[in-house]
Scaffold this active site. Sequence first.
Site, PDB file in Angstrom:
ATOM      1  N   ASP A   1       0.841  -1.205   0.000  1.00 40.14           N
ATOM      2  CA  ASP A   1       0.000   0.000   0.000  1.00 40.14           C
ATOM      3  C   ASP A   1       0.875   1.253   0.000  1.00 40.14           C
ATOM      4  O   ASP A   1       2.069   1.193   0.301  1.00 40.14           O
ATOM      5  CB  ASP A   1      -0.934   0.002   1.215  1.00 40.14           C
ATOM      6  CG  ASP A   1      -0.191  -0.051   2.553  1.00 40.14           C
ATOM      7  OD1 ASP A   1       0.817  -0.773   2.647  1.00 40.14           O
ATOM      8  OD2 ASP A   1      -0.600   0.658   3.494  1.00 40.14           O
TER       9      ASP A   1
ATOM     10  N   GLU B   1       0.256  -1.398   5.559  1.00 42.08           N
ATOM     11  CA  GLU B   1       1.368  -1.020   6.442  1.00 42.08           C
ATOM     12  C   GLU B   1       1.239   0.420   6.881  1.00 42.08           C
ATOM     13  O   GLU B   1       1.465   0.761   8.040  1.00 42.08           O
ATOM     14  CB  GLU B   1       2.709  -1.206   5.705  1.00 42.08           C
ATOM     15  CG  GLU B   1       3.944  -0.993   6.589  1.00 42.08           C
ATOM     16  CD  GLU B   1       4.477   0.435   6.618  1.00 42.08           C
ATOM     17  OE1 GLU B   1       5.363   0.710   7.419  1.00 42.08           O
ATOM     18  OE2 GLU B   1       4.007   1.293   5.855  1.00 42.08           O
TER      19      GLU B   1
HETATM   20 ZN   LIG Z   1       6.833   2.163   3.680  1.00 40.43          ZN
END
Ligand SMILES: [Zn+2]
Length: 374
Positions: free
Chosen positions: A78, A136
């Site tokens: 992401d 993340e």
């Molecule tokens: Zn990163």
Amino acid sequence: MASVTEILLDLIGIPSVSSASNQGVMEYARRRLQPSQWDVRIFPYADPNGIGKANLIALPKKGSNPEVVELALVCHTDTVPYPDDWSEAVHPKVIDERVYGRGACDVKGFLACILAAVADLDVAERSVAVVLTADEEIGCIGAKRLLSEKQLRARYAVVGEPTQLHPVVAGKGYALGEVLVRGKAAHSAFPEAGRSAILDAATLIGSIRKIGLRAAMERHERFEPPFTTVNIGTISGGTAKNIVPAECRFLVEWRPVPGQNERWIADLISEELARAQKDDPGLQATFEPIRIDPGFETDLQSKLVEELKRLSGNAAVAVAFGTEAPYVKKLGAETVVFGPGDMKTAHSVEENVPIEELERCVQVLRRLAYSLAK
Ligand SMILES: [Zn+2]
């Protein structure tokens, strides 16, 4: 065979902001991992907004012990959002031997390096895993899921983040909590009829400042600054200039150094609130931790650290930003954060990665697979 730059240009062209699905990137990675060589498992889930997300683990088809691999190459898929008027965000451009676009360095650059590095690896001979995660940027949610599902164990792990190809062997954690102070509204001409939540908050903020000073005494010399930092980043309260405010809330953020209990600051704040309420029973305040992520630290003697230093020609360093490394470490792995590009350009409209670093990173990963993933 596609070059690492071509792969990165493809990846940037598949938007994967954390608020949207990352499945396009996962499908792309799956297509790049030769089906004759790799056993690719995708672990889908729906995020709290019902958006389809996925983690991915690819293992060599003919690997000996697929449950414990020697080397895991870990990368989140992401990205942070980008402004609408940044045309290169998902239409990447190469300018002066650098690729510009969202994710160029954080962290599709490293993902492109993984896919290029393993493309011509005889994986049947290598105990290596490709591990791709979701979400993340919004709290390492994908990595935490993989950890709780116990899908993999690894001896060594390289977690991609832009480090300018320096092996990062220590990182601070990240923690956040909210203090909510309740007072009593009254006309400001008659303040004694109410209780100012903002003034009570100010008292508590003074105490939290002292907690920050105390934290600064506990030194960890690998970092700059060499201690857990404490920040009050936002505050809101009150409704009008002539009303005694009934409510005030503020966010306390701290970045715990590894080795220190990451809940320590939270405990100190809770103790401080309890003490303040004992001294002044009229004071009403609560503290709610929102997120407490630990830091990580890897032994400098680790073979992975030594190999990455040797192959990159760069010294091992510590960083102040949070990564998935603490969770990957819990998979049993000696963990180093490593990748092309500079975090200073990440999360901005200047995000870019030098092509020369991409190419060197591919070489480093390939050689690492030969030396460690036997
Ligand atoms: Zn990163």
